[in-house]
Scaffold this motif. Structure first.
Motif, PDB file in Angstrom:
ATOM      1  N   ALA A 137     -52.874  87.156  -4.454  1.00 45.50           N
ATOM      2  CA  ALA A 137     -53.714  87.785  -3.469  1.00 45.50           C
ATOM      3  C   ALA A 137     -53.919  86.808  -2.204  1.00 45.50           C
ATOM      4  O   ALA A 137     -54.373  85.726  -2.464  1.00 45.50           O
ATOM      5  CB  ALA A 137     -54.621  88.651  -4.144  1.00 45.50           C
ATOM      6  N   GLN A 138     -53.895  87.430  -0.943  1.00 46.15           N
ATOM      7  CA  GLN A 138     -54.307  86.566   0.091  1.00 46.15           C
ATOM      8  C   GLN A 138     -55.598  86.079   0.212  1.00 46.15           C
ATOM      9  O   GLN A 138     -56.093  84.885   0.829  1.00 46.15           O
ATOM     10  CB  GLN A 138     -53.942  87.220   1.418  1.00 46.15           C
ATOM     11  N   HIS A 139     -56.518  86.922  -0.453  1.00 44.25           N
ATOM     12  CA  HIS A 139     -58.085  86.387  -0.441  1.00 44.25           C
ATOM     13  C   HIS A 139     -58.323  85.254  -1.659  1.00 44.25           C
ATOM     14  O   HIS A 139     -59.380  84.946  -1.634  1.00 44.25           O
ATOM     15  CB  HIS A 139     -58.924  87.714  -0.535  1.00 44.25           C
ATOM     16  N   LEU A 140     -57.422  85.192  -2.435  1.00 47.74           N
ATOM     17  CA  LEU A 140     -57.550  84.413  -3.431  1.00 47.74           C
ATOM     18  C   LEU A 140     -57.812  82.837  -3.066  1.00 47.74           C
ATOM     19  O   LEU A 140     -56.736  82.327  -2.256  1.00 47.74           O
ATOM     20  CB  LEU A 140     -56.534  84.222  -4.694  1.00 47.74           C
ATOM     21  N   GLN A 141     -58.777  82.143  -3.258  1.00 45.63           N
ATOM     22  CA  GLN A 141     -59.027  80.640  -3.176  1.00 45.63           C
ATOM     23  C   GLN A 141     -58.918  79.870  -4.508  1.00 45.63           C
ATOM     24  O   GLN A 141     -59.553  80.188  -5.172  1.00 45.63           O
ATOM     25  CB  GLN A 141     -60.217  80.503  -2.110  1.00 45.63           C
ATOM     26  N   SER A 142     -58.164  78.528  -4.255  1.00 47.92           N
ATOM     27  CA  SER A 142     -58.301  77.929  -5.543  1.00 47.92           C
ATOM     28  C   SER A 142     -57.671  76.520  -5.010  1.00 47.92           C
ATOM     29  O   SER A 142     -56.916  76.452  -4.479  1.00 47.92           O
ATOM     30  CB  SER A 142     -57.040  78.509  -6.582  1.00 47.92           C
ATOM     31  N   ALA A 143     -58.399  75.597  -5.984  1.00 46.08           N
ATOM     32  CA  ALA A 143     -58.164  74.163  -5.604  1.00 46.08           C
ATOM     33  C   ALA A 143     -56.668  73.780  -6.035  1.00 46.08           C
ATOM     34  O   ALA A 143     -56.193  72.926  -5.348  1.00 46.08           O
ATOM     35  CB  ALA A 143     -59.368  73.429  -6.059  1.00 46.08           C
ATOM     36  N   ASP A 144     -56.103  74.484  -6.885  1.00 43.27           N
ATOM     37  CA  ASP A 144     -54.736  74.263  -7.630  1.00 43.27           C
ATOM     38  C   ASP A 144     -53.621  74.808  -6.611  1.00 43.27           C
ATOM     39  O   ASP A 144     -52.495  74.324  -7.018  1.00 43.27           O
ATOM     40  CB  ASP A 144     -54.914  74.639  -8.903  1.00 43.27           C
ATOM     41  N   LEU A 145     -54.033  75.444  -5.562  1.00 46.72           N
ATOM     42  CA  LEU A 145     -52.944  76.066  -4.794  1.00 46.72           C
ATOM     43  C   LEU A 145     -52.972  75.537  -3.257  1.00 46.72           C
ATOM     44  O   LEU A 145     -54.049  75.469  -2.801  1.00 46.72           O
ATOM     45  CB  LEU A 145     -53.034  77.471  -4.743  1.00 46.72           C
ATOM     46  N   TRP A 146     -51.834  75.576  -2.941  1.00 47.45           N
ATOM     47  CA  TRP A 146     -51.690  75.212  -1.176  1.00 47.45           C
ATOM     48  C   TRP A 146     -51.806  76.702  -0.619  1.00 47.45           C
ATOM     49  O   TRP A 146     -51.717  77.705  -1.133  1.00 47.45           O
ATOM     50  CB  TRP A 146     -50.324  74.727  -0.809  1.00 47.45           C
ATOM     51  N   SER A 147     -52.099  76.646   0.637  1.00 46.87           N
ATOM     52  CA  SER A 147     -52.453  78.030   1.466  1.00 46.87           C
ATOM     53  C   SER A 147     -52.391  77.694   2.716  1.00 46.87           C
ATOM     54  O   SER A 147     -52.292  76.376   3.253  1.00 46.87           O
ATOM     55  CB  SER A 147     -54.006  78.419   1.189  1.00 46.87           C
ATOM     56  N   ARG A 148     -52.189  78.431   3.737  1.00 46.61           N
ATOM     57  CA  ARG A 148     -52.069  78.487   5.065  1.00 46.61           C
ATOM     58  C   ARG A 148     -53.408  77.812   5.573  1.00 46.61           C
ATOM     59  O   ARG A 148     -53.047  76.890   6.438  1.00 46.61           O
ATOM     60  CB  ARG A 148     -51.842  79.741   5.674  1.00 46.61           C
ATOM     61  N   ALA A 149     -54.582  78.069   5.192  1.00 45.13           N
ATOM     62  CA  ALA A 149     -55.661  77.618   5.718  1.00 45.13           C
ATOM     63  C   ALA A 149     -55.876  76.024   5.408  1.00 45.13           C
ATOM     64  O   ALA A 149     -56.150  75.387   6.289  1.00 45.13           O
ATOM     65  CB  ALA A 149     -56.855  78.313   5.180  1.00 45.13           C
ATOM     66  N   TYR A 150     -55.024  75.676   4.234  1.00 40.67           N
ATOM     67  CA  TYR A 150     -55.192  74.140   4.023  1.00 40.67           C
ATOM     68  C   TYR A 150     -54.378  73.485   4.927  1.00 40.67           C
ATOM     69  O   TYR A 150     -54.578  72.364   5.584  1.00 40.67           O
ATOM     70  CB  TYR A 150     -54.708  74.137   2.556  1.00 40.67           C
ATOM     71  N   PHE A 151     -52.999  73.715   5.293  1.00 41.05           N
ATOM     72  CA  PHE A 151     -52.407  73.092   6.169  1.00 41.05           C
ATOM     73  C   PHE A 151     -52.597  73.330   7.743  1.00 41.05           C
ATOM     74  O   PHE A 151     -52.523  72.333   8.485  1.00 41.05           O
ATOM     75  CB  PHE A 151     -50.808  73.720   6.090  1.00 41.05           C
ATOM     76  N   VAL A 152     -53.243  74.303   8.125  1.00 41.30           N
ATOM     77  CA  VAL A 152     -53.677  74.599   9.326  1.00 41.30           C
ATOM     78  C   VAL A 152     -54.830  73.429   9.655  1.00 41.30           C
ATOM     79  O   VAL A 152     -54.981  72.779  10.653  1.00 41.30           O
ATOM     80  CB  VAL A 152     -54.170  75.991   9.711  1.00 41.30           C
ATOM     81  N   ARG A 153     -55.704  73.487   8.599  1.00 38.28           N
ATOM     82  CA  ARG A 153     -56.966  72.464   8.689  1.00 38.28           C
ATOM     83  C   ARG A 153     -56.400  71.192   8.788  1.00 38.28           C
ATOM     84  O   ARG A 153     -56.963  70.228   9.613  1.00 38.28           O
ATOM     85  CB  ARG A 153     -57.667  72.728   7.246  1.00 38.28           C
ATOM     86  N   GLN A 154     -55.330  70.598   8.034  1.00 39.72           N
ATOM     87  CA  GLN A 154     -54.863  69.372   7.949  1.00 39.72           C
ATOM     88  C   GLN A 154     -54.256  69.272   9.261  1.00 39.72           C
ATOM     89  O   GLN A 154     -54.295  67.975   9.882  1.00 39.72           O
ATOM     90  CB  GLN A 154     -53.757  68.953   7.043  1.00 39.72           C
ATOM     91  N   ALA A 155     -53.412  70.064   9.924  1.00 43.09           N
ATOM     92  CA  ALA A 155     -52.642  69.972  11.241  1.00 43.09           C
ATOM     93  C   ALA A 155     -53.673  69.830  12.459  1.00 43.09           C
ATOM     94  O   ALA A 155     -53.567  68.990  13.381  1.00 43.09           O
ATOM     95  CB  ALA A 155     -51.869  71.053  11.622  1.00 43.09           C
ATOM     96  N   HIS A 156     -54.954  70.458  12.359  1.00 43.88           N
ATOM     97  CA  HIS A 156     -56.026  70.314  13.391  1.00 43.88           C
ATOM     98  C   HIS A 156     -56.581  68.921  13.658  1.00 43.88           C
ATOM     99  O   HIS A 156     -57.066  68.197  14.558  1.00 43.88           O
ATOM    100  CB  HIS A 156     -57.300  71.099  12.941  1.00 43.88           C
ATOM    101  N   LYS A 157     -56.417  67.978  12.269  1.00 41.89           N
ATOM    102  CA  LYS A 157     -56.748  66.651  12.606  1.00 41.89           C
ATOM    103  C   LYS A 157     -55.658  65.896  13.351  1.00 41.89           C
ATOM    104  O   LYS A 157     -56.125  64.444  13.723  1.00 41.89           O
ATOM    105  CB  LYS A 157     -56.780  66.035  11.130  1.00 41.89           C
ATOM    106  N   ILE A 158     -54.608  66.228  13.721  1.00 42.37           N
ATOM    107  CA  ILE A 158     -53.489  65.799  14.390  1.00 42.37           C
ATOM    108  C   ILE A 158     -53.624  66.107  15.872  1.00 42.37           C
ATOM    109  O   ILE A 158     -53.547  65.420  16.744  1.00 42.37           O
ATOM    110  CB  ILE A 158     -52.153  65.860  13.838  1.00 42.37           C
ATOM    111  N   GLY A 159     -53.445  67.728  16.081  1.00 42.34           N
ATOM    112  CA  GLY A 159     -53.584  68.056  17.382  1.00 42.34           C
ATOM    113  C   GLY A 159     -53.118  69.609  17.504  1.00 42.34           C
ATOM    114  O   GLY A 159     -52.380  70.038  16.533  1.00 42.34           O
ATOM    115  N   PRO A 160     -53.288  70.104  18.466  1.00 39.30           N
ATOM    116  CA  PRO A 160     -53.043  71.285  18.837  1.00 39.30           C
ATOM    117  C   PRO A 160     -51.444  71.858  18.679  1.00 39.30           C
ATOM    118  O   PRO A 160     -51.059  72.782  18.470  1.00 39.30           O
ATOM    119  CB  PRO A 160     -53.427  71.932  20.276  1.00 39.30           C
ATOM    120  N   ASN A 161     -50.747  70.735  19.281  1.00 35.26           N
ATOM    121  CA  ASN A 161     -49.254  71.307  19.011  1.00 35.26           C
ATOM    122  C   ASN A 161     -48.811  71.262  17.612  1.00 35.26           C
ATOM    123  O   ASN A 161     -47.875  71.903  17.293  1.00 35.26           O
ATOM    124  CB  ASN A 161     -48.491  70.091  19.895  1.00 35.26           C
ATOM    125  N   THR A 162     -49.460  70.404  16.739  1.00 30.36           N
ATOM    126  CA  THR A 162     -48.943  70.434  15.187  1.00 30.36           C
ATOM    127  C   THR A 162     -49.511  71.628  14.836  1.00 30.36           C
ATOM    128  O   THR A 162     -48.849  72.267  13.744  1.00 30.36           O
ATOM    129  CB  THR A 162     -49.633  69.086  14.659  1.00 30.36           C
TER     130      THR A 162
END
Length: 291
Positions: A137-162
């Motif tokens: 489910a979209q609302h499920l949060q788990s440290a064992d899973l990747w998610s959109r929020a995880y990758f967007v958070r990592q991309a913010h460390k690089i820049g807006p284009n990323t």
């Protein structure tokens, strides 16, 4: 039986394999119907029908196929990778080790002896086979899973284009999890001193003038193009003497200090100029000693 058939057909010639097979079948039937058999007035065929046929069991519905077993680990996108193809399992098994059984075109994933997923083997390399029921489910949060929020958070460390590139890649997926590995590979390109280069590459890919579908391959190719452009750009290296003067560094021991001579002109290298300078220096030292 083999020697009997060969002996009966040794002098005959056949124009095709079909003719040969028909002749062999006829000889086999003759052997099976011949009596006596081993001193008894009964043929092989009758002996089989009377004593052995009733002991046979039915053939299986499906023909025998080889079985291949593999061990795999469920990735954080709740897929196991077999021969470059990613097959989904229930997301609760992310991070666990499983057994994979391949029988013909059927692929079964097992954990603890229990079947947790079944798929048809895909013939497309580097593809995804995802069962919708396995998606969390979209609302499920788990440290064992990747998610959109995880990758967007990592991309913010690089820049807006990323961030824009990662979001575009995920938006184009029918099942979002199928883009997670590409996101992970793209972000890995920023390791070391490559953050600014990755940000530029993503910016060029998402620009309106050169709009391209975002993928790991596209980003990697764009990075390579930027590196090629940088290598072809001409550079100027200042002379070593100029660098030494600009930094205020003393010349290495054993070498004459000619910095002043360069600035004053070539006449400073004349014998008169050099001799006069040495005499002046010697006279000054003598006066200092006398004082």
């Amino acid at each position: 039986m083999t020697n009997w058939v060969i002996g009966r057909l040794a002098d005959r010639r056949f124009a095709s394999l079909d003719d040969l097979n028909e002749a062999i079948a006829a000889e086999v039937d003759a052997i099976n119907d011949r009596t006596p058999f081993r001193g008894h007035q009964i043929s092989r065929r009758n002996l089989f029908a009377e004593y052995e046929k009733s002991e046979l069991i039915a053939l299986p519905e499906a023909r025998w196929q080889p079985v291949i077993w593999k061990k795999s680990k469920v990735n954080r996108d709740y897929h196991v990778e077999i021969a470059t193809v990613k097959y989904s399992v229930p997301h609760t098994f992310a991070g666990q080790h499983v057994d994979v059984k391949i029988t013909g075109h059927a692929l079964t994933v097992m954990s603890g002896g229990e079947v947790i997923a079944s798929h048809t083997v895909s013939g497309r390399r580097h593809s995804f086979v995802t069962e919708p029921d396995h998606v969390p489910a979209q609302h499920l949060q788990s440290a064992d899973l990747w998610s959109r929020a995880y990758f967007v958070r990592q991309a913010h460390k690089i820049g807006p284009n990323t961030v824009a590139a990662i979001s575009d890649l995920l938006d184009r997926q029918r099942i979002e999890a199928q883009g997670y590995r590409s996101c992970q590979n793209i972000l890995a390109l920023a390791r070391g001193d490559n953050k600014q280069l990755l940000e530029r590459a993503c910016g060029q890919l998402i620009s309106e003038t050169a709009r391209r579908a975002i993928s790991y391959t596209a980003v990697k190719q764009q990075l390579a193009a930027l590196r090629t452009q940088a290598a072809a750009r001409p550079t100027t290296t200042p002379p070593a003497a100029a660098v030494t003067t600009a930094l205020g560094l003393e010349p290495p021991p054993g070498r004459r200090d000619t910095r002043g001579a360069h600035l004053a002109g070539p006449e400073q290298f004349s014998l008169t100029a050099l001799t006069g300078r040495q005499s002046t220096s010697t006279g000054t030292s003598s006066q200092e000693e006398l004082q």
